[in-house]
Design a protein around this motif. Sequence first.
Motif, short mmCIF file in Angstrom:
data_model
loop_
_atom_site.label_atom_id
_atom_site.label_comp_id
_atom_site.label_asym_id
_atom_site.label_seq_id
_atom_site.Cartn_x
_atom_site.Cartn_y
_atom_site.Cartn_z
N SER A 64 0.82 -1.20 0.00
CA SER A 64 0.00 0.00 0.00
C SER A 64 0.86 1.27 0.00
N ASN A 65 0.23 2.38 -0.38
CA ASN A 65 0.92 3.67 -0.35
C ASN A 65 1.40 4.02 1.05
N ALA A 66 0.58 3.71 2.04
CA ALA A 66 0.95 4.02 3.43
C ALA A 66 2.20 3.26 3.83
N THR A 67 2.29 1.99 3.42
CA THR A 67 3.47 1.18 3.75
C THR A 67 4.71 1.74 3.07
N ILE A 68 4.58 2.17 1.83
CA ILE A 68 5.72 2.75 1.12
C ILE A 68 6.18 4.04 1.79
N ASN A 69 5.24 4.86 2.19
CA ASN A 69 5.61 6.10 2.88
C ASN A 69 6.37 5.81 4.16
N ARG A 70 5.93 4.79 4.91
CA ARG A 70 6.54 4.48 6.21
C ARG A 70 7.84 3.72 6.09
N THR A 71 8.00 2.92 5.03
CA THR A 71 9.16 2.03 4.97
C THR A 71 10.20 2.41 3.90
N VAL A 72 9.88 3.40 3.08
CA VAL A 72 10.84 3.84 2.06
C VAL A 72 11.15 5.33 2.22
N THR A 73 10.15 6.15 1.99
CA THR A 73 10.37 7.59 1.95
C THR A 73 10.79 8.15 3.31
N GLU A 74 10.05 7.82 4.36
CA GLU A 74 10.36 8.36 5.68
C GLU A 74 11.71 7.89 6.22
N PRO A 75 12.03 6.58 6.14
CA PRO A 75 13.34 6.15 6.64
C PRO A 75 14.50 6.79 5.88
N LEU A 76 14.38 6.92 4.54
CA LEU A 76 15.45 7.55 3.77
C LEU A 76 15.58 9.02 4.13
N ARG A 77 14.46 9.66 4.35
CA ARG A 77 14.50 11.06 4.79
C ARG A 77 15.21 11.19 6.13
N ARG A 78 14.94 10.24 7.04
CA ARG A 78 15.59 10.27 8.35
C ARG A 78 17.09 10.09 8.22
N ILE A 79 17.51 9.20 7.33
CA ILE A 79 18.95 8.97 7.14
C ILE A 79 19.64 10.24 6.66
N LEU A 80 19.10 10.83 5.60
CA LEU A 80 19.75 12.00 5.00
C LEU A 80 19.68 13.21 5.92
N SER A 81 18.57 13.36 6.63
CA SER A 81 18.42 14.48 7.55
C SER A 81 19.42 14.37 8.70
N GLN A 82 19.56 13.17 9.25
CA GLN A 82 20.51 12.95 10.34
C GLN A 82 21.94 13.16 9.86
N ALA A 83 22.21 12.70 8.65
CA ALA A 83 23.56 12.85 8.08
C ALA A 83 23.93 14.32 7.92
N LYS A 84 22.98 15.12 7.50
CA LYS A 84 23.25 16.55 7.28
C LYS A 84 23.34 17.33 8.59
N LYS A 85 22.38 17.10 9.48
CA LYS A 85 22.29 17.92 10.69
C LYS A 85 23.24 17.46 11.80
N GLN A 86 23.46 16.16 11.89
CA GLN A 86 24.23 15.64 13.02
C GLN A 86 25.62 15.15 12.66
N TRP A 87 25.81 14.73 11.41
CA TRP A 87 27.09 14.13 11.05
C TRP A 87 27.92 14.99 10.10
N GLY A 88 27.42 16.15 9.73
CA GLY A 88 28.18 17.06 8.89
C GLY A 88 28.38 16.58 7.47
N GLN A 89 27.46 15.76 6.96
CA GLN A 89 27.59 15.23 5.61
C GLN A 89 26.87 16.13 4.60
N THR A 90 27.33 16.07 3.38
CA THR A 90 26.67 16.81 2.29
C THR A 90 25.65 15.90 1.63
N VAL A 91 24.41 16.38 1.55
CA VAL A 91 23.35 15.59 0.92
C VAL A 91 22.61 16.46 -0.09
#
Length: 307
Positions: A64-91
């Motif tokens: 379902s769309n809800a499952t894709i949002n929760r298991t693909v888009t949101e987790p990837l957003r969390r990874i890149l957001s954490q990398a930029k804000k907390q780890w000093g990475q360029t995204v």
Amino acid sequence: MTLNAAADRLWIEVGQYYRGSYRQTFETALEWLVLDLGKNTLISDIGKTHLSGAIGRRRGDGVSNATINRTVTEPLRRILSQAKKQWGQTVQTIDWKDFMLPEPKERIRELRQDEEARLFEHLREDYHPIVRFALISGFRLAECVNLTWGVVDWGGRTITVTGKGDKTDTVPLTKGMRAILWPLQGQHETAIFCYRPQRSGDEETEPHPAPITYEGMKTQWRRTLKKAKIVDFRFHDCRHTTATRLLRSSGNLRLVQRLLRHEDVTTTTKYAHADVDDLRQAMEQAESGTGTRSPGIIPEKRRGISD
């Protein structure tokens, strides 16, 4: 930093502290992303094309769309957001809302009285307490299976529950809830809701009760609904049933908000349909009681129908 390293670090810093079923869901989502996008892919290279491709491949799995949002888009957003804000990475810059798939509005499905009778007729007896508790407490499935004796305050008549987003709240322990929980004491040291494993042929004694798990309850639920011939009813709809019944009996939407632990009452307003339905019924009863008729209603004798 590679995607594999970023996912591992996010799990260590954030993911492992999630509770209940979401912890497992999040861990599985990270593993899938690493496999799908490649563990050696640099997070600085991940952009819209990668995200779009991952979403497309997940849609190909028929989820379902809800499952894709929760298991693909949101987790990837969390990874890149954490990398930029907390780890000093360029995204790369991604407008995430453009990739959130539309989800259908949550419908309210109430368990009818005849369905409830069939449900417990076909449900294994050792699963009766957890389902009855869900129907009168409004607890989510994850909240039910994660309940332990340590959160029950018999004297204070309260239960401490950890819900979505790891938010902790205290809810009343009603007489009905107490009647369900009290006989279950002693079957397990910590877990409240347990089932009795089936005894194998070489066992001489009954196996000790084991805690009901999230996936185990889902399996029993599917089997029971099929036997009981109940369609389109999820375990989460027990929560909807509790809320609708409370609103019907009290007429107080604020109490329903408190029961469901909604921060904003606007989230609770979807249950207002119960007020509308009951108001219609009351108005129609009043109409028949006072002799008032709607213009389109013709008395029986004028239609040629005799007594």
